[in-house]
Design a protein around this motif. Structure first.
Motif, PDB file in Angstrom:
ATOM      1  N   VAL A 109       0.851  -1.199   0.000  1.00 38.95           N
ATOM      2  CA  VAL A 109       0.000   0.000   0.000  1.00 38.95           C
ATOM      3  C   VAL A 109       0.885   1.246   0.000  1.00 38.95           C
ATOM      4  O   VAL A 109       0.624   2.214  -0.719  1.00 38.95           O
ATOM      5  CB  VAL A 109      -0.943   0.004   1.221  1.00 38.95           C
ATOM      6  N   ALA A 110       1.957   1.213   0.796  1.00 45.83           N
ATOM      7  CA  ALA A 110       2.850   2.374   0.879  1.00 45.83           C
ATOM      8  C   ALA A 110       3.471   2.684  -0.490  1.00 45.83           C
ATOM      9  O   ALA A 110       3.480   3.832  -0.931  1.00 45.83           O
ATOM     10  CB  ALA A 110       3.942   2.122   1.911  1.00 45.83           C
ATOM     11  N   LYS A 111       3.962   1.659  -1.144  1.00 45.36           N
ATOM     12  CA  LYS A 111       4.626   1.873  -2.450  1.00 45.36           C
ATOM     13  C   LYS A 111       3.602   2.271  -3.517  1.00 45.36           C
ATOM     14  O   LYS A 111       3.872   3.119  -4.367  1.00 45.36           O
ATOM     15  CB  LYS A 111       5.361   0.605  -2.893  1.00 45.36           C
ATOM     16  N   PHE A 112       2.433   1.656  -3.461  1.00 52.22           N
ATOM     17  CA  PHE A 112       1.401   2.008  -4.436  1.00 52.22           C
ATOM     18  C   PHE A 112       0.940   3.448  -4.202  1.00 52.22           C
ATOM     19  O   PHE A 112       0.799   4.235  -5.141  1.00 52.22           O
ATOM     20  CB  PHE A 112       0.211   1.036  -4.332  1.00 52.22           C
ATOM     21  N   SER A 113       0.766   3.790  -2.941  1.00 50.51           N
ATOM     22  CA  SER A 113       0.297   5.136  -2.624  1.00 50.51           C
ATOM     23  C   SER A 113       1.329   6.185  -3.064  1.00 50.51           C
ATOM     24  O   SER A 113       0.968   7.265  -3.522  1.00 50.51           O
ATOM     25  CB  SER A 113      -0.017   5.245  -1.127  1.00 50.51           C
ATOM     26  N   LEU A 114       2.587   5.835  -2.970  1.00 51.17           N
ATOM     27  CA  LEU A 114       3.628   6.779  -3.396  1.00 51.17           C
ATOM     28  C   LEU A 114       3.508   7.072  -4.898  1.00 51.17           C
ATOM     29  O   LEU A 114       3.623   8.227  -5.328  1.00 51.17           O
ATOM     30  CB  LEU A 114       5.018   6.208  -3.056  1.00 51.17           C
ATOM     31  N   VAL A 115       3.250   6.042  -5.683  1.00 42.35           N
ATOM     32  CA  VAL A 115       3.097   6.248  -7.129  1.00 42.35           C
ATOM     33  C   VAL A 115       1.886   7.151  -7.404  1.00 42.35           C
ATOM     34  O   VAL A 115       1.968   8.089  -8.196  1.00 42.35           O
ATOM     35  CB  VAL A 115       2.934   4.895  -7.876  1.00 42.35           C
ATOM     36  N   VAL A 116       0.786   6.893  -6.704  1.00 39.94           N
ATOM     37  CA  VAL A 116      -0.428   7.698  -6.924  1.00 39.94           C
ATOM     38  C   VAL A 116      -0.171   9.150  -6.522  1.00 39.94           C
ATOM     39  O   VAL A 116      -0.548  10.090  -7.230  1.00 39.94           O
ATOM     40  CB  VAL A 116      -1.622   7.123  -6.124  1.00 39.94           C
ATOM     41  N   ARG A 117       0.510   9.333  -5.381  1.00 38.39           N
ATOM     42  CA  ARG A 117       0.782  10.703  -4.929  1.00 38.39           C
ATOM     43  C   ARG A 117       1.710  11.433  -5.887  1.00 38.39           C
ATOM     44  O   ARG A 117       1.591  12.635  -6.104  1.00 38.39           O
ATOM     45  CB  ARG A 117       1.355  10.683  -3.502  1.00 38.39           C
ATOM     46  N   LYS A 118       2.642  10.708  -6.501  1.00 37.29           N
ATOM     47  CA  LYS A 118       3.536  11.352  -7.478  1.00 37.29           C
ATOM     48  C   LYS A 118       2.785  11.674  -8.769  1.00 37.29           C
ATOM     49  O   LYS A 118       2.986  12.725  -9.369  1.00 37.29           O
ATOM     50  CB  LYS A 118       4.716  10.430  -7.795  1.00 37.29           C
ATOM     51  N   LEU A 119       1.937  10.747  -9.168  1.00 37.77           N
ATOM     52  CA  LEU A 119       1.210  10.902 -10.433  1.00 37.77           C
ATOM     53  C   LEU A 119       0.362  12.182 -10.452  1.00 37.77           C
ATOM     54  O   LEU A 119       0.205  12.827 -11.473  1.00 37.77           O
ATOM     55  CB  LEU A 119       0.303   9.683 -10.617  1.00 37.77           C
ATOM     56  N   TRP A 120      -0.200  12.531  -9.294  1.00 40.22           N
ATOM     57  CA  TRP A 120      -1.080  13.714  -9.233  1.00 40.22           C
ATOM     58  C   TRP A 120      -0.351  14.957  -8.738  1.00 40.22           C
ATOM     59  O   TRP A 120      -0.976  15.985  -8.458  1.00 40.22           O
ATOM     60  CB  TRP A 120      -2.293  13.407  -8.318  1.00 40.22           C
ATOM     61  N   TRP A 121       0.960  14.900  -8.629  1.00 40.60           N
ATOM     62  CA  TRP A 121       1.736  16.001  -8.070  1.00 40.60           C
ATOM     63  C   TRP A 121       1.873  17.153  -9.060  1.00 40.60           C
ATOM     64  O   TRP A 121       2.097  16.942 -10.248  1.00 40.60           O
ATOM     65  CB  TRP A 121       3.106  15.480  -7.627  1.00 40.60           C
ATOM     66  N   ALA A 122       1.737  18.364  -8.561  1.00 40.71           N
ATOM     67  CA  ALA A 122       1.745  19.533  -9.445  1.00 40.71           C
ATOM     68  C   ALA A 122       3.146  20.108  -9.633  1.00 40.71           C
ATOM     69  O   ALA A 122       3.324  21.066 -10.381  1.00 40.71           O
ATOM     70  CB  ALA A 122       0.819  20.603  -8.879  1.00 40.71           C
ATOM     71  N   HIS A 123       4.141  19.529  -8.946  1.00 40.71           N
ATOM     72  CA  HIS A 123       5.479  20.133  -9.015  1.00 40.71           C
ATOM     73  C   HIS A 123       6.544  19.112  -9.413  1.00 40.71           C
ATOM     74  O   HIS A 123       7.633  19.080  -8.846  1.00 40.71           O
ATOM     75  CB  HIS A 123       5.835  20.761  -7.663  1.00 40.71           C
ATOM     76  N   LEU A 124       6.215  18.282 -10.367  1.00 42.92           N
ATOM     77  CA  LEU A 124       7.195  17.283 -10.819  1.00 42.92           C
ATOM     78  C   LEU A 124       8.318  17.966 -11.591  1.00 42.92           C
ATOM     79  O   LEU A 124       8.083  18.955 -12.285  1.00 42.92           O
ATOM     80  CB  LEU A 124       6.510  16.246 -11.718  1.00 42.92           C
ATOM     81  N   TYR A 125       9.515  17.413 -11.474  1.00 44.95           N
ATOM     82  CA  TYR A 125      10.631  17.952 -12.261  1.00 44.95           C
ATOM     83  C   TYR A 125      10.558  17.457 -13.697  1.00 44.95           C
ATOM     84  O   TYR A 125      11.007  18.088 -14.627  1.00 44.95           O
ATOM     85  CB  TYR A 125      11.964  17.534 -11.636  1.00 44.95           C
ATOM     86  N   LYS A 126      10.051  16.228 -13.858  1.00 47.01           N
ATOM     87  CA  LYS A 126       9.895  15.683 -15.215  1.00 47.01           C
ATOM     88  C   LYS A 126       8.496  15.069 -15.319  1.00 47.01           C
ATOM     89  O   LYS A 126       7.987  14.535 -14.346  1.00 47.01           O
ATOM     90  CB  LYS A 126      10.981  14.642 -15.512  1.00 47.01           C
ATOM     91  N   PRO A 127       7.904  15.169 -16.497  1.00 40.59           N
ATOM     92  CA  PRO A 127       6.485  14.799 -16.587  1.00 40.59           C
ATOM     93  C   PRO A 127       6.262  13.312 -16.845  1.00 40.59           C
ATOM     94  O   PRO A 127       5.397  12.931 -17.610  1.00 40.59           O
ATOM     95  CB  PRO A 127       6.002  15.636 -17.772  1.00 40.59           C
ATOM     96  N   HIS A 128       7.058  12.473 -16.254  1.00 39.98           N
ATOM     97  CA  HIS A 128       6.830  11.033 -16.357  1.00 39.98           C
ATOM     98  C   HIS A 128       7.408  10.357 -15.126  1.00 39.98           C
ATOM     99  O   HIS A 128       8.229  10.931 -14.408  1.00 39.98           O
ATOM    100  CB  HIS A 128       7.435  10.452 -17.634  1.00 39.98           C
ATOM    101  N   LEU A 129       6.970   9.139 -14.901  1.00 42.15           N
ATOM    102  CA  LEU A 129       7.384   8.398 -13.703  1.00 42.15           C
ATOM    103  C   LEU A 129       7.860   7.009 -14.086  1.00 42.15           C
ATOM    104  O   LEU A 129       7.507   6.488 -15.131  1.00 42.15           O
ATOM    105  CB  LEU A 129       6.197   8.192 -12.770  1.00 42.15           C
ATOM    106  N   SER A 130       8.620   6.417 -13.165  1.00 40.27           N
ATOM    107  CA  SER A 130       8.941   4.998 -13.298  1.00 40.27           C
ATOM    108  C   SER A 130       8.294   4.274 -12.128  1.00 40.27           C
ATOM    109  O   SER A 130       8.233   4.814 -11.028  1.00 40.27           O
ATOM    110  CB  SER A 130      10.452   4.777 -13.237  1.00 40.27           C
ATOM    111  N   THR A 131       7.857   3.062 -12.376  1.00 41.28           N
ATOM    112  CA  THR A 131       7.220   2.307 -11.290  1.00 41.28           C
ATOM    113  C   THR A 131       8.189   1.299 -10.681  1.00 41.28           C
ATOM    114  O   THR A 131       7.788   0.322 -10.071  1.00 41.28           O
ATOM    115  CB  THR A 131       5.973   1.568 -11.810  1.00 41.28           C
ATOM    116  N   HIS A 132       9.486   1.538 -10.852  1.00 47.32           N
ATOM    117  CA  HIS A 132      10.515   0.593 -10.400  1.00 47.32           C
ATOM    118  C   HIS A 132      10.357   0.143  -8.957  1.00 47.32           C
ATOM    119  O   HIS A 132      10.451  -1.027  -8.639  1.00 47.32           O
ATOM    120  CB  HIS A 132      11.901   1.234 -10.545  1.00 47.32           C
ATOM    121  N   GLU A 133      10.142   1.136  -8.078  1.00 47.37           N
ATOM    122  CA  GLU A 133      10.134   0.813  -6.659  1.00 47.37           C
ATOM    123  C   GLU A 133       8.950  -0.097  -6.322  1.00 47.37           C
ATOM    124  O   GLU A 133       9.099  -1.100  -5.624  1.00 47.37           O
ATOM    125  CB  GLU A 133      10.085   2.110  -5.843  1.00 47.37           C
ATOM    126  N   LEU A 134       7.787   0.257  -6.846  1.00 44.81           N
ATOM    127  CA  LEU A 134       6.590  -0.550  -6.626  1.00 44.81           C
ATOM    128  C   LEU A 134       6.754  -1.935  -7.253  1.00 44.81           C
ATOM    129  O   LEU A 134       6.456  -2.962  -6.630  1.00 44.81           O
ATOM    130  CB  LEU A 134       5.373   0.172  -7.234  1.00 44.81           C
TER     131      LEU A 134
END
Ligand code: ZN
Length: 458
Positions: free
Chosen positions: A219-244
Motif C-alpha cells: 500500500v505504501a509503495k502504491f500510494s507513493l506512485v499515486v501521490r507522485k502521479l497527481w503532483w503539481a510540481h514534478l521535475y519531469k512529466p513522467h514516472l517509473s514504477t521501479h520501486e513498486l
C-alpha cells in the motif's frame, strides 16, 4: 561563475580537511568505535560553520534528480539508512566514516544528501544536518521524494483546469503523465494508471498520512506512485514504477515483474487482492468497498467478484478485398447475455472483454487470433438494473487489427496495451501509450479494442 566554482573547490578542500579531522576524532575516541549509522549522527555536528554550506547547495543538480527507484544503496545493496546524493542522484548508505555516503562525499566531492526515510538533509562528510530554515528552502525536493496533500490540494483536482510546469517549463497535466516502459511492463502500467484514476481510491490515498501505511509495504509503495502521479510540481512529466514493481516482483514470486509480460487482468486481480489484504488490517478495506460486488449463482449462493468477464461470440472473419469485416456487439447486450443476478453492484465496476479465447478464425489466414470484434458502448452511461455508470478508464490493445493479421499473435509477447483516461475537469479523454499522449474523441473510444474497462457509479 568561474570564481564561484573556484570557491566551491576551495570549500571542498576545506571539507575534506574537516572530514579528516572528524575521522581522527572518531578514531581517537573509543566511545565511537562501534557506532551504528544512526548513533553517529552527532559526530562532528556541533563545531561547524553552516555559512559555507550554502555554496554546496548550489551544487544540487535538480535536472538529474530521480527518486522513483528502489531506495537501496547501489554499493552495499543495503535498504536501510539510505541517502540520495543530490549532486549525482546516487543512492548510498549511512553517514558514519565507513559508510558509502561518507566515502562518496570525499571521493566524488559531492556534499548534499537527503535521508530517504526522515527526509532530512545532510552536508557530508562534515555530517552537518541542515537547519530548519535551509531545509524549508529545499522543501520541494522533500516533496518530490514524498508528495503530501492538503484538503485544498484535493479540491483543486476537481476544479483546476490549468497545466503544471516541469523543471524545463514544459506544460503537463497532473494525473495524466506517462509511465516508463522498460519494454514489457505496459501490462502493469495500464493497471496502475487506471487505479490511480479511481477517485474514491485516489482521494483516500492523497488524504491519508503516508505514515499510516508504513507497515503496509505494498500500500505504501502504491500510494507513493499515486501521490507522485497527481503532483503539481514534478521535475519531469513522467514516472517509473521501479520501486513498486520491485516489491511486487518479490511478493508475487516473479509472477509479475518489469521484465516479463503478463496479462493486465491477472495483474489487476492480484493487486486488488493484495492491497485489500493489507488494508483489511486497518479497517474494512476501502479496496473491497470500491471494487467488490456480489452475485447470486446456482439459485442462492452468493459470491464476491472483483470484475466481470464478458465473452465475445465466436467469429469467423472473411477477407473482403484487403479489409476484414469486423463484427460489432453492444456492451449492454454482452452483459445481458450472461444473465447475472447482482446482489450488490460495486462503486467501480471493472469489465473485462475476453478477446483471448483462441476461437477466432480468419478465412485465408492460418492460426488463431485475438478476437477483434468491436464492442459498442456509450462512455457516459452504462445502465445495469437501476445503477448508472460512466466510463473513467479504458485499457485497450495497441496492435490494430491490420497489424495483428500480419504477425502471429497467439502468445502474449506481441500484445501491447495502452490506456484511455477521462479528464472530467477539462472534459476530455486522453490516451496514454507508455510516454506518448493524444487526446481522443469520446465518441470514437469504442473503435479501439477495449479489453478492461473501469466504470464509476454516477
Ligand atoms: Zn554524488
Amino acid at each position: 561563475m568561474v570564481e564561484r566554482k573556484h570557491k566551491i573547490d576551495e570549500d571542498s578542500e576545506l571539507a575534506v580537511k574537516r572530514a579528516k579531522q572528524v575521522e581522527e576524532d572518531v578514531d581517537g575516541d573509543d566511545e565511537f568505535a562501534d557506532l551504528t549509522d544512526d548513533e553517529a549522527v552527532v559526530v562532528g555536528k556541533s563545531n561547524l560553520q553552516p555559512r559555507n554550506f550554502n555554496l554546496y547547495l548550489e551544487t544540487i543538480n535538480k535536472k538529474i534528480l530521480d527518486f522513483d527507484f528502489e531506495k537501496v544503496c547501489t554499493i552495499s545493496l543495503s535498504n536501510t539508512n539510505v541517502y540520495g546524493c543530490l549532486v549525482c542522484n546516487k543512492y548510498l548508505r549511512g553517514r558514519n566514516k565507513d559508510s558509502e555516503v561518507f566515502q562518496h562525499s570525499i571521493n566524488e566531492n559531492h556534499h548534499v544528501f537527503i535521508n530517504f526515510h526522515t527526509l532530512q538533509f545532510y552536508i557530508m562528510p562534515e555530517n552537518y544536518e541542515l537547519d530548519t530554515k535551509t531545509t524549508e528552502s529545499l522543501k520541494e525536493i522533500q516533496l518530490l521524494v514524498n508528495p503530501t496533500y492538503k484538503p485544498n490540494d484535493l479540491k483543486k483536482l476537481y476544479t483546476d483546469k490549468s497545466m503544471c510546469l516541469d523543471l524545463n517549463k514544459q506544460p503537463y497535466r497532473r494525473g495524466f503523465i506517462g509511465l516508463n516502459n522498460s519494454g514489457l511492463n505496459d501490462y502493469s502500467n495500464v493497471i496502475i494508471q487506471s487505479l490511480s484514476h479511481v477517485k474514491s481510491l485516489r482521494d483516500f490515498i492523497l488524504m491519508t498520512d503516508s505514515r499510516t501505511f508504513e507497515q503496509l509495504n505494498l500500500v505504501a509503495k502504491f500510494s507513493l506512485v499515486v501521490r507522485k502521479l497527481w503532483w503539481a510540481h514534478l521535475y519531469k512529466p513522467h514516472l517509473s514504477t521501479h520501486e513498486l514493481m520491485a516489491l511486487i516482483e518479490s511478493r508475487s514470486k516473479k509472477l509479475f515483474s518489469l521484465h516479463s509480460c503478463s496479462k493486465p487482468k491477472d495483474f489487476l486481480l492480484w493487486l486488488l487482492n493484495q492491497l485489500n489484504d493489507e488494508l483489511s488490517g486497518i479497517k474494512q478495506s476501502i479496496v473491497s468497498k470500491i471494487f467488490q460486488g456480489k452475485l447470486l449463482v446456482n439459485g442462492d449462493k452468493r459470491i464476491k467478484f472483483w470484475l466481470l468477464t464478458l465473452d465475445l461470440p465466436q467469429v469467423t472473419l472473411f477477407k473482403d478485398g484487403m479489409k476484414l469485416t469486423v463484427p460489432q456487439f453492444e456492451l449492454n447486450e454482452l452483459i445481458e447475455q450472461k444473465k447475472y443476478k447482482f446482489v450488490k453492484l460495486p462503486t467501480v465496476l471493472v469489465i473485462c472483454i475476453d478477446r483471448m479465447k483462441n476461437d477466432t478464425k480468419i478465412v485465408g489466414i492460418s492460426g488463431s487470433k485475438m478476437n477483434p470484434s468491436i464492442v459498442k458502448f456509450n462512455p457516459e452511461r452504462l445502465t445495469i438494473g437501476d445503477v448508472n455508470y460512466r466510463l473513467i478508464a479504458n485499457v485497450v490493445f495497441d496492435n490494430n487489427f491490420e497489424d495483428s493479421s500480419i504477425t502471429s499473435s497467439d502468445d502474449n509477447h506481441n500484445d501491447h496495451y495502452k490506456v484511455q483516461l477521462l479528464d472530467d475537469v477539462r472534459n476530455e479523454w486522453l490516451e496514454i501509450n507508455d510516454l506518448k499522449f493524444k487526446t481522443i474523441e469520446k465518441d470514437l473510444l469504442f473503435l479501439d479494442q477495449s479489453y478492461l474497462q473501469f466504470w464509476e457509479k454516477i
